[in-house]
Design an enzyme around this catalytic site. Sequence first.
Site, PDB file in Angstrom:
ATOM      1  N   ASP A   1       0.737  -1.183   0.083  1.00 26.62           N
ATOM      2  CA  ASP A   1       0.033  -0.102  -0.041  1.00 26.62           C
ATOM      3  C   ASP A   1       1.074   1.419  -0.149  1.00 26.62           C
ATOM      4  O   ASP A   1       2.110   1.120   0.436  1.00 26.62           O
ATOM      5  CB  ASP A   1      -0.946   0.051   0.927  1.00 26.62           C
ATOM      6  CG  ASP A   1      -2.081   0.951   0.982  1.00 26.62           C
ATOM      7  OD1 ASP A   1      -2.198   1.736   0.231  1.00 26.62           O
ATOM      8  OD2 ASP A   1      -2.995   0.661   1.792  1.00 26.62           O
TER       9      ASP A   1
HETATM   10  C1  BGC Z   1      -4.881   3.485  -0.192  1.00 22.47           C
HETATM   11  C2  BGC Z   1      -5.093   2.415  -1.173  1.00 22.47           C
HETATM   12  C3  BGC Z   1      -4.654   3.048  -2.490  1.00 22.47           C
HETATM   13  C4  BGC Z   1      -3.591   3.705  -2.278  1.00 22.47           C
HETATM   14  C5  BGC Z   1      -3.163   4.623  -3.516  1.00 22.47           C
HETATM   15  C6  BGC Z   1      -3.756   4.215   0.239  1.00 22.47           C
HETATM   16  O1  BGC Z   1      -3.896   5.222   1.045  1.00 22.47           O
HETATM   17  O2  BGC Z   1      -4.987   2.901   1.257  1.00 22.47           O
HETATM   18  O3  BGC Z   1      -6.345   1.688  -1.199  1.00 22.47           O
HETATM   19  O4  BGC Z   1      -5.044   2.278  -3.478  1.00 22.47           O
HETATM   20  O5  BGC Z   1      -3.685   4.525  -1.233  1.00 22.47           O
HETATM   21  O6  BGC Z   1      -4.144   5.653  -3.703  1.00 22.47           O
END
Ligand code: BGC
Length: 775
Positions: free
Chosen positions: A226
């Site tokens: 993530d």
């Molecule tokens: C979120 C993800 C997301 C990523 C990119 C993160 O903060 O938890 O679900 O895909 O950011 O935006």
Amino acid sequence: MERIKKLTLEEQIALGSGADAWHTKAFPAAEIPALQMNDGPHGLRKLVDDTELANNNKSVPATCFPTAVLSACSWDPALLEELGRAIGEEAAANGVGLLLGPGVNIKRNPLCGRNFEYFSEDPALAGKLAAAFIRGVESTGVGACLKHFACNSQEYKRFNSDSVIDERTLREIYLSAFETAVKEGRPSAIMCAYNKLNGEHCSDSKKLLTDILREEWGFDGMVVTDWGAMNDRVLGYQAGCDLNMPGGSAYQEKETAEAVKEGRLEKSLVERSAERILRLADRAQAVQKGRPPYDAQAHHALARRIAAESAVLLKNKDSILPISEKTDVLFIGPMAEQLRFQGGGSSHINPLSLSQIRGLRPDIPFVQGCPLDGSSDKKLLQEAKKAAKKAGIPILFLGLPDIVESEGFDRESMKMPVGYVELIDAVAEVNPHTVVVLCCGSPVEMPWADKVKTILFAGLSGEAGAEAILDLLFGKANPCGKLAESWPLRYEDCVSSGYYAAGHKDAHYREGIYVGYRYYEKSGREVRYPFGYGLSYTTFAYSNLKIAADMVTCRVKNTGKADGAETVQLYVSPPEGRSYRAPFELKRFQKVFLKRGESKEVCFRLDDRCFAVWDGAWIVPEGRYGVHIGGGLKDLSLHGCVEKNGVKWKGDSVPAWYLDPKGAPTHTAFEHLLGRPAAEIRARKGSYTMDNTLTEMKEDSLTAKLLSLLIARGMRKKTDDGDSPEFQMALNSTLDAPLRSLQIFIGRENMSFDALLAFINGHGIEALKLLSKQS
Ligand code: BGC
């Protein structure tokens, strides 16, 4: 792969972290292209500027489909596959090779701020829907990225909390949905979560990312962190974590190269990850270059159909709905003008074509009733009351405002804003035919439910939600959604309410397997609306249950006056006797469309896993299992049984609470279940590490306190809307992110985080030394 061998070690490592917020690095000399990835689960969020992580106003317009909280209520994998395909097509048209979705985390508690992005409290339902969505996306040549692996069921302290959970619960509830999605959906990628799992960061976990994911489940794609979740790059490679997103972490690359040179990390592991990234980047080139166009009108129509086939009719006393066009209707509530159609955070879409209830039906009179934020306004309230008294059917459009539900923070309570509740009460008091259309991303308390005639749950219904809602209200569509989660009467009824999130940095999954309906059924606690529940304008009858070997069949008939669809649900109950098992578990379901008077045979195959528990491996305890079929957990009309010659299993060797769960489990009972102590370790000034956040450290460090204040003030100055969910999320994501994550985003080159940490810990001289080393 020959092309990977052409890269130097440093380049191979560089391939393992992003070039910017949304791309991997390209190495043209070695013919290695970049992979483009973007969010998200209910529509494409491709930012116009690739260096920006979030900017709601600047993403490419895309169809905003209903969010998972609603689409899950369709209980229709075929529909979810269509949804995935449509989003895949939009990603392809925009040159996006990997779509960051779906999210398959289990809804452990109704207050999780991100529940609207997830499917269900039940792993069987969540897993099947996610697998279908993935198949749809992948069919377009775009990869799907399943997230957030694993046990990421709260937003509170999401970057560094530790999800403490026993192995059986982990396998049966929290991993099971991922397992189905991986095995049956075959996603190109999986995203490891921010949180720790039993003390280990998900990005460092070989058990999770290799032993279970690849070796047990056969996953052969890429693992990406993530955004900002990477803990230790070297451990990450050893665990099987291939890509570190986003970019800005050159210092980690240097450390990784040193580790290889010093023999602490095998070069082959770096190459293996580089190959996995390249395989995906290669595949993505067809769409990244081809950019096949898509049919926006067809996608809008699909969004409308999904919303209509997912909305749940919770109550329809005296068959108030569907309403005839001749009825004297009054629209009330701010959401008739500004429908709440999606949630906040990384899934936020810039919709292509947003419709509103009022815009579609300007001929129907309207009063606002209260402000959009749900505050109370006596004048608006009186006006609404006066108009409602005279109306044939007053229809209220309300739910939860934007600021309440978003990625980045949890909801504070399960209550609706006071202005909305006041409005429902006032209208219901003067008009006995009141209809409520609820627009929210998770369950709310409904002390007013008995006062109104009809309640339609529209969830967060996407850009065509208003059209779908009108279709349902006026009978152009027949409701067929079923709840994908239980709606408790009040928050306190939820087993984890006393210990979930607030105040506890770590997430102790004390309730074990008793999540959602598993708890309500076992404890006998009443709920407002049970799992699997939903009404229709027609009725269905079940008959002819036959169980032969592993095949179960039954007949379902549409016995009412309208064409409609029913979701046939099959639950299994364990052998009688005291045991740590849920009284009912959903194992199979099928949605059937039936014309009025029509009947169909529905057929399910049960395998051993339908009866199994995790006890070091999947085992089937011997005994006579119940098989129950019907249109909802509390609406099971066919009952049979299956005898399993499984193993002898001691299902009662657990602390007493797990055999008879009334109220909440104690911490001590949980430690017994875990088989080890589970204390939350609270660091103090002097012992803070890169894993601590400014919010934690400001409690006893003046430096951290000042810095937090300055950051918050600076961020406030830059925004026009300090009350928006975007701002709240950005603020939390900064102050609640461990220094380790901030360092990934900002880069060690731009700031000495080691020196900052030393200052915060009160080690001024060491900090100065570190600073002078850097300059
Ligand atoms: C979120 C993800 C997301 C990523 C990119 C993160 O903060 O938890 O679900 O895909 O950011 O935006």
